[in-house]
Design a protein around this motif. Structure first.
Motif, PDB file in Angstrom:
ATOM      1  N   ASP A  41      86.476  99.906  85.217  1.00 34.39           N
ATOM      2  CA  ASP A  41      86.699  99.239  86.493  1.00 34.39           C
ATOM      3  C   ASP A  41      86.330 100.169  87.648  1.00 34.39           C
ATOM      4  O   ASP A  41      86.057 101.354  87.464  1.00 34.39           O
ATOM      5  CB  ASP A  41      88.139  98.712  86.599  1.00 34.39           C
ATOM      6  N   LEU A  42      86.316  99.609  88.845  1.00 38.51           N
ATOM      7  CA  LEU A  42      85.913 100.386  90.029  1.00 38.51           C
ATOM      8  C   LEU A  42      86.826 101.570  90.281  1.00 38.51           C
ATOM      9  O   LEU A  42      86.363 102.630  90.712  1.00 38.51           O
ATOM     10  CB  LEU A  42      85.862  99.482  91.258  1.00 38.51           C
ATOM     11  N   ASP A  43      88.112 101.413  90.009  1.00 38.39           N
ATOM     12  CA  ASP A  43      89.045 102.529  90.202  1.00 38.39           C
ATOM     13  C   ASP A  43      88.683 103.703  89.303  1.00 38.39           C
ATOM     14  O   ASP A  43      88.743 104.860  89.727  1.00 38.39           O
ATOM     15  CB  ASP A  43      90.489 102.092  89.931  1.00 38.39           C
ATOM     16  N   LYS A  44      88.320 103.413  88.072  1.00 34.09           N
ATOM     17  CA  LYS A  44      87.946 104.474  87.128  1.00 34.09           C
ATOM     18  C   LYS A  44      86.666 105.174  87.591  1.00 34.09           C
ATOM     19  O   LYS A  44      86.562 106.402  87.521  1.00 34.09           O
ATOM     20  CB  LYS A  44      87.761 103.876  85.727  1.00 34.09           C
ATOM     21  N   LEU A  45      85.709 104.411  88.082  1.00 34.67           N
ATOM     22  CA  LEU A  45      84.473 105.017  88.585  1.00 34.67           C
ATOM     23  C   LEU A  45      84.759 105.893  89.800  1.00 34.67           C
ATOM     24  O   LEU A  45      84.243 107.009  89.899  1.00 34.67           O
ATOM     25  CB  LEU A  45      83.446 103.941  88.929  1.00 34.67           C
ATOM     26  N   ALA A  46      85.589 105.398  90.708  1.00 34.64           N
ATOM     27  CA  ALA A  46      85.939 106.187  91.898  1.00 34.64           C
ATOM     28  C   ALA A  46      86.672 107.459  91.507  1.00 34.64           C
ATOM     29  O   ALA A  46      86.409 108.536  92.060  1.00 34.64           O
ATOM     30  CB  ALA A  46      86.782 105.349  92.848  1.00 34.64           C
ATOM     31  N   SER A  47      87.571 107.359  90.559  1.00 31.03           N
ATOM     32  CA  SER A  47      88.320 108.540  90.099  1.00 31.03           C
ATOM     33  C   SER A  47      87.390 109.582  89.498  1.00 31.03           C
ATOM     34  O   SER A  47      87.578 110.783  89.697  1.00 31.03           O
ATOM     35  CB  SER A  47      89.364 108.147  89.062  1.00 31.03           C
ATOM     36  N   SER A  48      86.384 109.110  88.768  1.00 34.26           N
ATOM     37  CA  SER A  48      85.456 110.061  88.147  1.00 34.26           C
ATOM     38  C   SER A  48      84.626 110.801  89.197  1.00 34.26           C
ATOM     39  O   SER A  48      84.223 111.935  88.979  1.00 34.26           O
ATOM     40  CB  SER A  48      84.542 109.361  87.147  1.00 34.26           C
ATOM     41  N   LEU A  49      84.388 110.159  90.333  1.00 31.52           N
ATOM     42  CA  LEU A  49      83.645 110.828  91.404  1.00 31.52           C
ATOM     43  C   LEU A  49      84.507 111.850  92.129  1.00 31.52           C
ATOM     44  O   LEU A  49      84.021 112.896  92.545  1.00 31.52           O
ATOM     45  CB  LEU A  49      83.100 109.797  92.395  1.00 31.52           C
TER      46      LEU A  49
END
Length: 88
Positions: A41-49
């Motif tokens: 999900d978008l939250d996971k992608l943002a967290s990885s950044l």
């Protein structure tokens, strides 16, 4: 800025089906196939950044999003990840 552009293109592709996903998929079919099976999900992608070490499974996405170069493959990879995340 590259990440923002990828998100906007993924939104456009979701809304208008302009052939953008198919073009990215043709460039990186193995990534597209993998993300059909395992989505983030978008939250996971943002967290990885924010913290690349927190999501080693997103290493290729993080590298494509933070590298100084903006190659066609990096753009396609980011786009495919965001496209898949928007389906969640």
């Amino acid at each position: 800025m590259h990440v923002f552009q990828s998100i906007v293109l993924a939104l456009i592709a979701k809304r208008f089906d302009a052939g953008l996903y198919e073009a990215a998929e043709a460039l990186l079919p193995e990534v597209a196939k993998r993300l059909r099976e395992q989505k983030f999900d978008l939250d996971k992608l943002a967290s990885s950044l924010k913290d690349p070490d927190s999501s080693p499974q997103l290493k290729e996405f993080t590298e494509a999003s933070t590298a100084a170069t903006n190659t066609a493959k990096a753009r396609a990879l980011r786009f495919i990840y965001f496209y898949a995340a928007l389906a969640e």
